[in-house]
Design a protein around this motif. Structure first.
Motif, PDB file in Angstrom:
ATOM      1  N   GLN A   1     -31.511 -30.721   4.537  1.00 57.88           N
ATOM      2  CA  GLN A   1     -30.681 -30.474   5.721  1.00 57.88           C
ATOM      3  C   GLN A   1     -31.145 -29.228   6.458  1.00 57.88           C
ATOM      4  OE1 GLN A   1     -28.563 -32.511   6.836  1.00 57.88           O
ATOM      5  NE2 GLN A   1     -27.901 -33.772   5.124  1.00 57.88           N
ATOM      6  N   SER A   2     -31.516 -28.188   5.695  1.00 58.68           N
ATOM      7  CA  SER A   2     -31.882 -26.923   6.342  1.00 58.68           C
ATOM      8  C   SER A   2     -33.087 -27.127   7.249  1.00 58.68           C
ATOM      9  CB  SER A   2     -32.162 -25.851   5.293  1.00 58.68           C
ATOM     10  OG  SER A   2     -33.094 -26.314   4.358  1.00 58.68           O
TER      11      SER A   2
ATOM     12  N   ARG B   1     -33.950 -30.128   8.678  1.00 57.04           N
ATOM     13  CA  ARG B   1     -33.544 -31.017   9.766  1.00 57.04           C
ATOM     14  C   ARG B   1     -32.746 -30.252  10.829  1.00 57.04           C
ATOM     15  NH1 ARG B   1     -29.173 -33.357  11.482  1.00 57.04           N
ATOM     16  NH2 ARG B   1     -27.880 -32.483   9.855  1.00 57.04           N
ATOM     17  N   VAL B   2     -31.827 -29.411  10.359  1.00 57.28           N
ATOM     18  CA  VAL B   2     -30.925 -28.702  11.261  1.00 57.28           C
ATOM     19  C   VAL B   2     -31.674 -27.760  12.202  1.00 57.28           C
ATOM     20  CG1 VAL B   2     -29.304 -26.760  11.129  1.00 57.28           C
ATOM     21  CG2 VAL B   2     -28.775 -28.894   9.986  1.00 57.28           C
ATOM     22  N   PHE B   3     -32.744 -27.172  11.693  1.00 59.64           N
ATOM     23  CA  PHE B   3     -33.437 -26.164  12.506  1.00 59.64           C
ATOM     24  C   PHE B   3     -34.768 -26.652  13.026  1.00 59.64           C
ATOM     25  CE2 PHE B   3     -30.554 -23.404  10.122  1.00 59.64           C
ATOM     26  CZ  PHE B   3     -29.912 -22.871  11.218  1.00 59.64           C
TER      27      PHE B   3
ATOM     28  N   ASP C   1     -35.897 -27.450  15.762  1.00 60.87           N
ATOM     29  CA  ASP C   1     -36.463 -26.852  16.983  1.00 60.87           C
ATOM     30  C   ASP C   1     -36.734 -25.354  16.850  1.00 60.87           C
ATOM     31  OD1 ASP C   1     -33.771 -27.005  16.715  1.00 60.87           O
ATOM     32  OD2 ASP C   1     -33.313 -27.330  18.814  1.00 60.87           O
ATOM     33  N   LEU C   2     -36.377 -24.752  15.737  1.00 58.91           N
ATOM     34  CA  LEU C   2     -36.701 -23.329  15.536  1.00 58.91           C
ATOM     35  C   LEU C   2     -37.728 -23.155  14.423  1.00 58.91           C
ATOM     36  CD1 LEU C   2     -33.392 -21.244  15.566  1.00 58.91           C
ATOM     37  CD2 LEU C   2     -35.194 -21.278  17.264  1.00 58.91           C
TER      38      LEU C   2
ATOM     39  N   PRO D   1     -26.252 -24.980   7.620  1.00 59.60           N
ATOM     40  CA  PRO D   1     -27.384 -25.855   7.311  1.00 59.60           C
ATOM     41  C   PRO D   1     -27.181 -26.688   6.052  1.00 59.60           C
ATOM     42  CG  PRO D   1     -28.159 -23.659   7.844  1.00 59.60           C
ATOM     43  CD  PRO D   1     -26.672 -23.575   7.740  1.00 59.60           C
ATOM     44  N   LEU D   2     -26.645 -26.077   5.001  1.00 56.57           N
ATOM     45  CA  LEU D   2     -26.548 -26.811   3.741  1.00 56.57           C
ATOM     46  C   LEU D   2     -25.433 -27.858   3.767  1.00 56.57           C
ATOM     47  CD1 LEU D   2     -27.397 -24.140   1.054  1.00 56.57           C
ATOM     48  CD2 LEU D   2     -28.863 -25.555   2.468  1.00 56.57           C
TER      49      LEU D   2
ATOM     50  N   GLY E   1     -25.210 -29.669   6.476  1.00 59.11           N
ATOM     51  CA  GLY E   1     -25.720 -30.600   7.478  1.00 59.11           C
ATOM     52  C   GLY E   1     -25.131 -30.397   8.863  1.00 59.11           C
TER      53      GLY E   1
ATOM     54  N   GLY F   1     -25.585 -28.674  12.180  1.00 59.68           N
ATOM     55  CA  GLY F   1     -26.571 -27.972  12.991  1.00 59.68           C
ATOM     56  C   GLY F   1     -26.201 -28.003  14.455  1.00 59.68           C
ATOM     57  N   PRO F   2     -27.130 -27.581  15.306  1.00 57.04           N
ATOM     58  CA  PRO F   2     -26.874 -27.530  16.755  1.00 57.04           C
ATOM     59  C   PRO F   2     -26.357 -28.860  17.317  1.00 57.04           C
ATOM     60  CG  PRO F   2     -28.973 -26.506  16.213  1.00 57.04           C
ATOM     61  CD  PRO F   2     -28.471 -27.124  14.950  1.00 57.04           C
TER      62      PRO F   2
ATOM     63  N   GLU G   1     -24.702 -31.302  15.696  1.00 57.81           N
ATOM     64  CA  GLU G   1     -23.351 -31.584  15.227  1.00 57.81           C
ATOM     65  C   GLU G   1     -22.324 -30.703  15.929  1.00 57.81           C
ATOM     66  OE1 GLU G   1     -26.043 -31.300  13.341  1.00 57.81           O
ATOM     67  OE2 GLU G   1     -26.170 -33.361  12.601  1.00 57.81           O
TER      68      GLU G   1
ATOM     69  N   TYR H   1     -29.469 -18.658  16.194  1.00 60.67           N
ATOM     70  CA  TYR H   1     -29.873 -19.858  16.936  1.00 60.67           C
ATOM     71  C   TYR H   1     -29.492 -19.731  18.410  1.00 60.67           C
ATOM     72  CZ  TYR H   1     -30.550 -24.681  18.268  1.00 60.67           C
ATOM     73  OH  TYR H   1     -30.984 -25.814  18.896  1.00 60.67           O
TER      74      TYR H   1
END
Ligand SMILES: [Zn+2]
Lengths: 240, 197
Positions: free
Chosen positions: A229-230, A232-234, A236-237, B112-113, B115, B117-118, B120, B154
């Motif tokens: 997840q970490s 996937r979430v970031f 774009d960074l 992040p852990l 799930g 993120g931007p 969501e 972010y």
């Protein structure tokens, strides 16, 4: 493992936590001598709880707990200090490292050397960029401790030493093989890069770029169908 | 056998944060046995709120209108936009009477852990708001947790890349705080973030 009733003054880091029941917290920690352990911190979510703000990830703690079930009860937590808070990209790297431990290291499997590698990684991240070397060193230590240690300095087919001037292909669960022997599978890595990785020397940019590709493939292989997840979430960074 | 309406109620109450099966059962018995009028009021209020409450088109907080009264106010400074995690944080900032700009409420934080993120958090809505031409400075007032910091990082990157001035609220010892009685983590960070006089 026996004698798990009561543990005192155990060096540990919080990896992640979840709300649990009305006012408690379910905390996944990495401890030095007991591996990854799940603990319930009773009342830790009450507004004025002493534990509130203490059980945060990436900070060295001394923990005490008791119980024999898989999820034990946190009895004591003391802040140890000495590790600056992570921010920015270092923090995102920290999440990645924590997620690797949560997904690849089973609970109650002690690995003091992995704990030390984790602590060294956090220290490295807190010193600022570049972070890639810190991550590659940690990934190598993690794979070694989990029993997936890589042989990078010997040809997997012949058992002979890797030759710096030749090209190899790294095949997962097998190792490096000569690339010009018609092998078009695996991950292409020059011999000199393999030897640098084997020596844990990441100072050359080409070692880092090949190392990133190799580690990504290996970790995805061992994760199976789990998604990081970490990462996937970031997306774009991300540049780690 | 299909679940009884009692079971259905208990199960429905479990959607509340921190409510396990035991608490849900206790609440259901209480509502049905001891406070039927309260239960009716709760049901009606919930039904009504669900029908009329939505997110403000500009600040994302709960409102019954397309745009909330605070966002429509002419008395506020439209050039600063303060980003907070939850409506409770906004209320706290308002209580200070120290801030007169606009807000954006994330309704959560990047985790992040978990799930989250931007995508969501629908941060594209914040980016659109921050770049609508009226905002000069964005103040990031997310929590000083790891998740709040990750969110601020972010947002800082995204907003700066769009040419906005971005600031982060300061952290340190509380007002009236004595070093002797402050937790070591706060003091350690206050030292790291010390400023030149
Ligand atoms: Zn509004």
């Amino acid at each position: 493992m026996s004698g798990k009733q009561r543990i005192d003054d155990e060096p540990a880091f919080v990896l992640h936590s979840h709300a649990f029941k009305e006012t408690s917290l379910l905390v996944e920690v990495l401890s030095r001598n007991h591996g990854r352990v799940a603990l319930v911190a009773r009342g830790a979510r009450r507004p004025r709880a002493a534990l509130r703000g203490l059980l945060i990830a990436f900070q060295p703690l001394d923990l005490g707990w008791f119980g024999q079930a898989e999820v034990r009860t946190l009895a004591k937590a003391e802040w140890q200090g000495g590790q600056p808070l992570l921010g920015g990209q270092a923090l995102l790297c920290g999440y990645y490292v924590n997620e690797l431990l949560l997904k690849l290291l089973p609970r109650d499997d002690p690995h003091p050397a992995l704990f030390d590698a984790y602590q060294a990684a956090l220290r490295g991240l807190s010193l600022g960029p570049p972070y890639q070397i810190v991550l590659r060193r940690f990934e190598m230590a993690l794979l070694k401790e989990l029993g997936y240690g890589l042989t990078l300095d010997l040809d997997a087919d012949t058992g002979s030493a890797i030759i710096p001037g030749l090209n190899y292909a790294y095949i997962i669960e097998r190792g490096p093989v000569r690339r010009d022997d018609g092998a078009d599978q695996g991950i292409a890595i020059p011999g000199r890069v393999l030897l640098n990785m084997a020596a844990n020397d990441w100072n050359h940019p080409e070692t880092l770029s090949h190392g990133k590709v190799l580690m990504r493939s290996l970790i995805q292989h061992y994760l199976g169908n789990q998604t990081l997840q970490s990462r996937r979430v970031f997306v774009d960074l991300q540049d780690v | 056998m299909s679940p009884s309406s009692l079971d259905e109620l208990i199960d429905a109450l479990r959607c509340l944060p921190g409510v396990g099966p035991k608490s849900a059962q206790r609440m259901a018995y209480h509502l049905l046995q001891r406070d039927q009028r309260g239960a009716q009021r709760l049901a009606a209020a919930l039904d009504h709120a669900l029908r009329v409450i939505r997110h403000c088109a500009r600040c994302n907080t709960f409102t019954e209108d397309e745009i909330c009264a605070r966002c429509l106010s002419q008395k506020r400074d439209a050039s600063t936009l303060c980003v907070v995690e939850m409506p409770a944080d906004l209320n706290m900032l308002e209580q200070t009477h120290a801030y007169h700009g606009m807000y954006y409420v994330l309704m959560g934080r990047i985790s992040p852990l978990d799930g989250i993120g931007p995508k969501e958090l629908h941060l594209d809505k914040l980016l659109a708001r921050a770049t609508d031409g009226s905002v000069g400075e964005v103040i990031l007032a997310t929590n000083f947790t790891n998740e709040g910091e990750a969110t601020a990082h972010y947002l800082g990157e995204m907003l700066r890349a769009r040419g906005l001035k971005v600031s982060r609220i300061a952290r340190g010892l509380p007002v009236g705080g004595e070093i002797e009685h402050t937790d070591a983590g706060t003091i350690a960070q206050a030292l790291v973030e010390r400023r030149t006089l």
